[in-house]
Design an enzyme around this catalytic site. Structure first.
Site, PDB file in Angstrom:
ATOM      1  N   MET A   1     -15.036  -8.242  10.624  1.00  0.00           N
ATOM      2  CA  MET A   1     -13.622  -8.132  10.938  1.00  0.00           C
ATOM      3  C   MET A   1     -12.897  -9.435  10.606  1.00  0.00           C
ATOM      4  SD  MET A   1     -12.957  -5.143  11.850  1.00  0.00           S
ATOM      5  CE  MET A   1     -13.322  -3.687  12.794  1.00  0.00           C
ATOM      6  N   CYS A   2     -11.632  -9.330  10.295  1.00  0.00           N
ATOM      7  CA  CYS A   2     -10.813 -10.475   9.899  1.00  0.00           C
ATOM      8  C   CYS A   2     -10.011 -10.993  11.094  1.00  0.00           C
ATOM      9  CB  CYS A   2      -9.857 -10.074   8.778  1.00  0.00           C
ATOM     10  SG  CYS A   2     -10.673  -9.261   7.375  1.00  0.00           S
ATOM     11  N   ARG A   3      -9.326 -12.103  10.884  1.00  0.00           N
ATOM     12  CA  ARG A   3      -8.404 -12.671  11.865  1.00  0.00           C
ATOM     13  C   ARG A   3      -7.103 -12.984  11.153  1.00  0.00           C
ATOM     14  NH1 ARG A   3     -10.042 -11.499  16.747  1.00  0.00           N
ATOM     15  NH2 ARG A   3     -10.245  -9.668  15.410  1.00  0.00           N
ATOM     16  N   ASN A 112      -6.594  -6.008   9.520  1.00  0.00           N
ATOM     17  CA  ASN A 112      -7.906  -6.211  10.132  1.00  0.00           C
ATOM     18  C   ASN A 112      -8.422  -4.843  10.536  1.00  0.00           C
ATOM     19  OD1 ASN A 112     -10.180  -7.145  11.473  1.00  0.00           O
ATOM     20  ND2 ASN A 112      -9.060  -7.639  13.347  1.00  0.00           N
TER      21      ASN A 112
END
Length: 281
Positions: A1-3, A112
């Site tokens: 997962m991204c931020r 995300n």
């Protein structure tokens, strides 16, 4: 997962989100605390609005913590509206074209989340794009394709409605193809005037989203996880859309349907810190 982190308000230096806070976006790139993976080192990007209608953009495949240019740029650029993203790849190679934010015309978009069984849904999803938007697809991610589909479905005239239609289309397509098609989607996008965000998941397990006042009076920040221990951060509930504009913050219920976004308040499900001026309509 991204931020990711996004801001709208009186001009701030990008470093006030990207590098200066105790839990800045660069810090989150190697030590995220509210994600399944702590490291988000598969590239980064920033998009900011200045005097021209289309955003400027800087992206690279280096981890955000190791790019000296990013800190230098963030220290020098001031903007009234900007989006910043650090990537943890769930699909698509580590290449610049796959780094967020994605831009088209005056729009910028970052995401995300993921689409389950995307490899089986990708081709029919791409077939929905007209020639201009299909030609604009330079990467291989589900995120970029969702952005282009939102443009196809009317992002320019009805931003939240277009995103709701796209997510509903993906879920129906997955059902027609007997695929799981689980959608987890927490995204921010802007036309240079308003800042929008959506938190939604088919299984009610959407990636996190927080909001807090920032900068001079009337400025707001939207983030994947808080940038510091300030109690002003309020979690945006799953199944919500956010609009940050001239009149402050509007939080609405959101669902992936063909119908326009429901315009009902969710004040009862959004606890606000004492002293916060986040207003719900």
């Amino acid at each position: 997962m991204c931020r990711w982190a996004a801001y709208r308000g009186e001009p701030l230096y990008l470093e006030e989100l990207v590098s200066s806070p105790a839990h800045s976006l660069i810090e989150q790139s190697h030590c995220a605390t509210r994600a399944k993976t702590a490291t988000n080192g598969d590239g980064f990007g920033i998009a900011w609005y200045g005097d021209r209608p289309e955003p400027g953009r800087y992206r690279d495949i280096l981890p955000a913590w190791s790019d000296c240019n990013l800190k230098s740029i963030a220290r020098q650029i001031r903007s009234r509206l900007f989006l910043a993203h650090v990537r943890a790849a769930t699909g698509g190679g580590t290449r610049r074209d796959n780094c967020h934010p994605f831009v088209f015309g005056r729009w910028a978009f970052m995401h995300n989340g993921q689409i389950g069984d995307f490899e089986h849904l990708r081709r029919p999803m791409e077939n929905m794009l007209d020639d201009e938007l299909y030609a604009a697809r330079t990467g291989t991610t589900d995120s970029e394709l969702l952005f282009l589909l939102a443009l196809q479905f009317g992002l320019e005239s009805n931003p939240l409605g277009a995103v709701a239609d796209v997510l509903g289309f993906v879920e129906r397509l997955a059902g027609q193809l007997s695929r799981r098609g689980l959608v987890r989607f927490t995204a921010a996008f802007s036309n240079g005037e308003e800042l929008f965000a959506v938190r939604y998941a088919s299984d009610r397990k959407a990636p996190t989203l927080y909001a807090a006042p920032m900068g001079p009076q009337g400025g707001y920040c939207l983030v994947s996880e808080p940038l510091n221990d300030d109690t002003a951060w309020a979690e945006i509930p799953d199944g919500s859309a956010v609009i940050v504009g001239e009149n402050g913050v509007d939080v609405r219920l959101f669902g992936a349907t063909d119908a326009p976004v429901q315009n009902r308040p969710v004040a009862n499900s959004l606890p606000l810190a004492a002293g916060s001026d986040l207003e719900l309509t």
